[in-house]
Design a protein around this motif. Structure first.
Motif, PDB file in Angstrom:
ATOM      1  N   PHE A 114      45.238  42.805  49.261  1.00  0.00           N
ATOM      2  CA  PHE A 114      44.006  42.042  49.518  1.00  0.00           C
ATOM      3  C   PHE A 114      44.313  40.547  49.583  1.00  0.00           C
ATOM      4  O   PHE A 114      45.022  39.998  48.741  1.00  0.00           O
ATOM      5  CB  PHE A 114      42.998  42.312  48.405  1.00  0.00           C
ATOM      6  CG  PHE A 114      41.794  41.423  48.449  1.00  0.00           C
ATOM      7  CD1 PHE A 114      40.816  41.576  49.422  1.00  0.00           C
ATOM      8  CD2 PHE A 114      41.647  40.392  47.514  1.00  0.00           C
ATOM      9  CE1 PHE A 114      39.709  40.744  49.464  1.00  0.00           C
ATOM     10  CE2 PHE A 114      40.545  39.557  47.550  1.00  0.00           C
ATOM     11  CZ  PHE A 114      39.571  39.734  48.523  1.00  0.00           C
ATOM     12  N   THR A 115      43.738  39.900  50.610  1.00  0.00           N
ATOM     13  CA  THR A 115      43.967  38.466  50.784  1.00  0.00           C
ATOM     14  C   THR A 115      42.691  37.647  50.595  1.00  0.00           C
ATOM     15  O   THR A 115      42.693  36.631  49.900  1.00  0.00           O
ATOM     16  CB  THR A 115      44.551  38.169  52.168  1.00  0.00           C
ATOM     17  OG1 THR A 115      43.657  38.692  53.193  1.00  0.00           O
ATOM     18  CG2 THR A 115      45.934  38.788  52.325  1.00  0.00           C
TER      19      THR A 115
ATOM     20  N   GLU B 111      36.751  44.314  41.125  1.00  0.00           N
ATOM     21  CA  GLU B 111      37.025  43.109  40.355  1.00  0.00           C
ATOM     22  C   GLU B 111      38.413  43.212  39.732  1.00  0.00           C
ATOM     23  O   GLU B 111      38.810  44.267  39.246  1.00  0.00           O
ATOM     24  CB  GLU B 111      35.976  42.945  39.246  1.00  0.00           C
ATOM     25  CG  GLU B 111      34.577  42.621  39.765  1.00  0.00           C
ATOM     26  CD  GLU B 111      33.607  42.351  38.622  1.00  0.00           C
ATOM     27  OE1 GLU B 111      34.076  42.293  37.463  1.00  0.00           O
ATOM     28  OE2 GLU B 111      32.406  42.213  38.889  1.00  0.00           O
ATOM     29  N   HIS B 112      39.135  42.094  39.750  1.00  0.00           N
ATOM     30  CA  HIS B 112      40.481  42.112  39.208  1.00  0.00           C
ATOM     31  C   HIS B 112      40.886  40.715  38.756  1.00  0.00           C
ATOM     32  O   HIS B 112      40.308  39.711  39.185  1.00  0.00           O
ATOM     33  CB  HIS B 112      41.485  42.648  40.235  1.00  0.00           C
ATOM     34  CG  HIS B 112      41.542  41.857  41.501  1.00  0.00           C
ATOM     35  ND1 HIS B 112      40.575  41.946  42.484  1.00  0.00           N
ATOM     36  CD2 HIS B 112      42.441  40.936  41.956  1.00  0.00           C
ATOM     37  CE1 HIS B 112      40.878  41.135  43.488  1.00  0.00           C
ATOM     38  NE2 HIS B 112      42.011  40.509  43.189  1.00  0.00           N
TER      39      HIS B 112
ATOM     40  N   GLU C 218      46.781  40.762  38.307  1.00  0.00           N
ATOM     41  CA  GLU C 218      46.488  41.993  39.034  1.00  0.00           C
ATOM     42  C   GLU C 218      46.382  41.715  40.530  1.00  0.00           C
ATOM     43  O   GLU C 218      46.063  40.602  40.943  1.00  0.00           O
ATOM     44  CB  GLU C 218      45.184  42.624  38.537  1.00  0.00           C
ATOM     45  CG  GLU C 218      45.255  43.138  37.110  1.00  0.00           C
ATOM     46  CD  GLU C 218      43.928  43.733  36.648  1.00  0.00           C
ATOM     47  OE1 GLU C 218      43.972  44.686  35.865  1.00  0.00           O
ATOM     48  OE2 GLU C 218      42.870  43.229  37.078  1.00  0.00           O
ATOM     49  N   ARG C 219      46.656  42.746  41.310  1.00  0.00           N
ATOM     50  CA  ARG C 219      46.476  42.693  42.760  1.00  0.00           C
ATOM     51  C   ARG C 219      45.827  44.001  43.204  1.00  0.00           C
ATOM     52  O   ARG C 219      45.908  45.016  42.508  1.00  0.00           O
ATOM     53  CB  ARG C 219      47.814  42.505  43.479  1.00  0.00           C
ATOM     54  CG  ARG C 219      48.550  41.218  43.148  1.00  0.00           C
ATOM     55  CD  ARG C 219      47.846  39.985  43.692  1.00  0.00           C
ATOM     56  NE  ARG C 219      48.646  38.797  43.471  1.00  0.00           N
ATOM     57  CZ  ARG C 219      48.620  38.054  42.369  1.00  0.00           C
ATOM     58  NH1 ARG C 219      47.825  38.416  41.364  1.00  0.00           N
ATOM     59  NH2 ARG C 219      49.373  36.974  42.255  1.00  0.00           N
ATOM     60  N   CYS C 220      45.185  43.947  44.398  1.00  0.00           N
ATOM     61  CA  CYS C 220      44.565  45.142  44.963  1.00  0.00           C
ATOM     62  C   CYS C 220      45.213  45.464  46.304  1.00  0.00           C
ATOM     63  O   CYS C 220      45.457  44.562  47.125  1.00  0.00           O
ATOM     64  CB  CYS C 220      43.067  44.935  45.147  1.00  0.00           C
ATOM     65  SG  CYS C 220      42.165  44.820  43.580  1.00  0.00           S
TER      66      CYS C 220
ATOM     67  N   TRP D 219      40.862  51.161  47.669  1.00  0.00           N
ATOM     68  CA  TRP D 219      41.545  50.072  46.983  1.00  0.00           C
ATOM     69  C   TRP D 219      42.233  50.585  45.719  1.00  0.00           C
ATOM     70  O   TRP D 219      41.645  51.346  44.958  1.00  0.00           O
ATOM     71  CB  TRP D 219      40.568  48.960  46.603  1.00  0.00           C
ATOM     72  CG  TRP D 219      40.065  48.159  47.773  1.00  0.00           C
ATOM     73  CD1 TRP D 219      38.820  48.202  48.321  1.00  0.00           C
ATOM     74  CD2 TRP D 219      40.813  47.215  48.519  1.00  0.00           C
ATOM     75  NE1 TRP D 219      38.727  47.330  49.382  1.00  0.00           N
ATOM     76  CE2 TRP D 219      39.955  46.699  49.522  1.00  0.00           C
ATOM     77  CE3 TRP D 219      42.121  46.729  48.459  1.00  0.00           C
ATOM     78  CZ2 TRP D 219      40.354  45.750  50.446  1.00  0.00           C
ATOM     79  CZ3 TRP D 219      42.524  45.789  49.375  1.00  0.00           C
ATOM     80  CH2 TRP D 219      41.659  45.295  50.357  1.00  0.00           C
ATOM     81  N   ILE D 220      43.463  50.145  45.536  1.00  0.00           N
ATOM     82  CA  ILE D 220      44.238  50.466  44.331  1.00  0.00           C
ATOM     83  C   ILE D 220      44.478  49.165  43.577  1.00  0.00           C
ATOM     84  O   ILE D 220      45.098  48.232  44.105  1.00  0.00           O
ATOM     85  CB  ILE D 220      45.586  51.127  44.666  1.00  0.00           C
ATOM     86  CG1 ILE D 220      45.385  52.387  45.510  1.00  0.00           C
ATOM     87  CG2 ILE D 220      46.358  51.436  43.390  1.00  0.00           C
ATOM     88  CD1 ILE D 220      44.617  53.482  44.797  1.00  0.00           C
ATOM     89  N   LYS D 221      43.951  49.089  42.366  1.00  0.00           N
ATOM     90  CA  LYS D 221      44.153  47.902  41.540  1.00  0.00           C
ATOM     91  C   LYS D 221      45.366  48.128  40.635  1.00  0.00           C
ATOM     92  O   LYS D 221      45.474  49.157  39.984  1.00  0.00           O
ATOM     93  CB  LYS D 221      42.907  47.615  40.705  1.00  0.00           C
ATOM     94  CG  LYS D 221      43.039  46.369  39.835  1.00  0.00           C
ATOM     95  CD  LYS D 221      41.700  45.998  39.194  1.00  0.00           C
ATOM     96  CE  LYS D 221      41.217  47.037  38.215  1.00  0.00           C
ATOM     97  NZ  LYS D 221      40.001  46.598  37.479  1.00  0.00           N
TER      98      LYS D 221
END
Length: 235
Positions: A20-21, A45-46, A51-53, A60-62
């Motif tokens: 995600f950007t 939310e992260h 953390e990154r998604c 989406w994988i957090k």
């Protein structure tokens, strides 16, 4: 899917690694679809720092295991994550390990860094028998009943935390060793000369017999000179 009319959508964008950007509102024109590398599915939310998604298999994988993040394996080796699907060891930490002093190694134990004694490749000696020893292969304290202190002789005994040479046992062992060397030399050198002297004498060759006996006597003296018995140390 193509839109039948101009429509404003909230889009969630990702890069070539599916990370995600950013997000933003965009007008999708009639008879067109979504731009590449974006989705209508809201990103969860992260924590933007840890953390990154990633958009994988249409969801989406957090994760805290994001590309470019450094971590340390259980042996305190620094690693970096290079792909989303990279295999990560079961035990790892994002906390930098402490420096290990000489004689210690740092390891991750129950998710905490610990300094363990490092005696690997060293010899340890049994305090019940100084002639028995092992090579240390594992980190940590050495096994019970052993010491890192090297005995001075094969006749040492462990007394009050130190090796003490049993002088009586050492004397007996060294005496027996010298005695065996002398006996072997006698058999190989002087005894044949004595036997030849006896044979000459029995044949009436007395001068030759005396010569052989003299050679045998000199051989015995040399053997004893080269193989002196140990001196008993007073205790």
């Amino acid at each position: 899917m193509f839109y039948k009319q101009d429509t404003q959508e909230s889009l969630f964008h990702f890069d070539d690694n599916n990370e995600f950007t950013h997000c933003g509102v965009m007008t999708i024109r009639k008879n067109t679809g979504l731009p590449a590398k974006c989705t209508l599915i809201p990103v969860p939310e992260h924590n933007l720092i840890n953390e990154r998604c990633y958009f994988i298999n249409n969801k989406w994988i957090k994760t805290e295991l994001f590309i470019g993040r450094f971590y340390w394996d259980e042996e305190a080796n620094l690693k970096v994550i290079k792909s989303v699907n990279q295999d990560i060891p079961e035990s790892y930490s994002f906390i930098e390990p402490p420096e290990a002093e000489e004689g210690y190694a740092v390891r991750l134990v129950n998710n905490k860094w610990k300094k363990l004694e490092d005696h690997r490749s060293k010899l340890i000696y049994s305090i019940s028998d100084c002639t028995k020893f092992e090579v240390v292969e594992q980190l940590g304290q050495i096994k019970d009943g052993f010491t890192l202190k090297e005995p001075a002789t094969p006749h040492d005994e462990w007394i009050d935390g130190s090796w003490v040479t049993n002088e009586s046992n050492r004397y007996i062992a060294e005496y027996n060793a010298v005695d065996e060397r002398r006996r072997a030399a006698y058999r190989n050198i002087s005894d044949p000369l004595y036997m030849e002297s006896i044979r000459k004498e029995s044949n009436g060759l007395l001068d030759e017999a005396r010569d052989f006996k003299a050679q045998a006597d000199e051989a015995v003296k040399l053997i004893q000179l080269e193989n002196p018995f140990p001196i008993m140390v007073d205790i």
